[in-house]
Design an enzyme around this catalytic site. Sequence first.
Site, short mmCIF file in Angstrom:
data_model
loop_
_atom_site.label_atom_id
_atom_site.label_comp_id
_atom_site.label_asym_id
_atom_site.label_seq_id
_atom_site.Cartn_x
_atom_site.Cartn_y
_atom_site.Cartn_z
N TYR A 1 0.83 -1.19 0.00
CA TYR A 1 0.00 0.00 0.00
C TYR A 1 0.87 1.25 0.00
O TYR A 1 0.64 2.19 -0.78
CB TYR A 1 -0.92 0.00 1.21
CG TYR A 1 -1.88 1.16 1.26
CD1 TYR A 1 -3.06 1.13 0.52
CD2 TYR A 1 -1.61 2.28 2.03
CE1 TYR A 1 -3.95 2.20 0.55
CE2 TYR A 1 -2.49 3.35 2.07
CZ TYR A 1 -3.66 3.31 1.32
OH TYR A 1 -4.53 4.38 1.36
N LYS B 1 1.13 4.20 -2.89
CA LYS B 1 0.79 5.59 -2.63
C LYS B 1 2.00 6.52 -2.83
O LYS B 1 1.84 7.66 -3.27
CB LYS B 1 0.22 5.74 -1.22
CG LYS B 1 -1.12 5.02 -1.03
CD LYS B 1 -2.17 5.53 -2.02
CE LYS B 1 -3.52 4.88 -1.83
NZ LYS B 1 -4.56 5.41 -2.74
#
Length: 270
Positions: free
Chosen positions: A175, A179
Amino acid sequence: MSSPDTLLSGVALITGGASGIGRATSLALVSHGVRRLGILDIDMVKAEETTLELKSKFPDVEVILVHADMANEESVITGINKIVQNFGRIDYAVNNAGVGGKLGPTTEISGSDFRSTIDINLIGLWVCQREEIRHMLKQEPLENGSAVRNRGVIVNMSSMLGAVGTCAETPAAAYCASKHGIVAITKSDANYYGPENIRINAICPGFVSTPPMLHALRQSEIMKAELQKVPLRRFAKPEEIAEGVCFLASPMSGYMCGAAMLMDGGYTAQ
């Protein structure tokens, strides 16, 4: 019926616009003047619910729903083309769709789990941005009464975890990688397409009080501890992040290009 202001006009497109921050942003875009909205989402049930809410509050809004899977390039291309075929252009694109992915230490995450998160959050967003730019390059700037005229504006949904890593108690390397990558893609394409009058920025929310997050807060001592690290001592409302998106889309941020705007209640300022 609510009366919209005129901060925004023209055509808006949002991915993942059916729930959470995406739903709040769909409502905010329309409340600020957008009257033609394309929503790309994988959950058509929630997309229909959001559309009904939009039309109940703003009966004159035109909404096109398109089923799209961010992990499938052709699905994304077809979906964006459908919006352009119906509305003729894209003035504001909000690339919001994403997943949290599987949480856990790197040594316990499989390659397929890691790739799945990257495929949806990063590559899927990049495909969206590529197709949006291709269409924006073909259109003239929108006449919006402002001295600042853009051929198109893109807002990418990153995260405060695009600026920092997770705490040790909630490891999420995939994740975080996705990002951070969104911020990099934003900056790179903003540099290249800025001269073409296409502005691209990212927004980096902190913890947001969506239903899954509120459930985690009630059940998890870790999340309760994380809340105490936020100087404002609360999580953001989805509507607050949505207003940030609208700011980045609007002429109010006309000199912002390649920025990654943090909205995290001060979490990363410590």
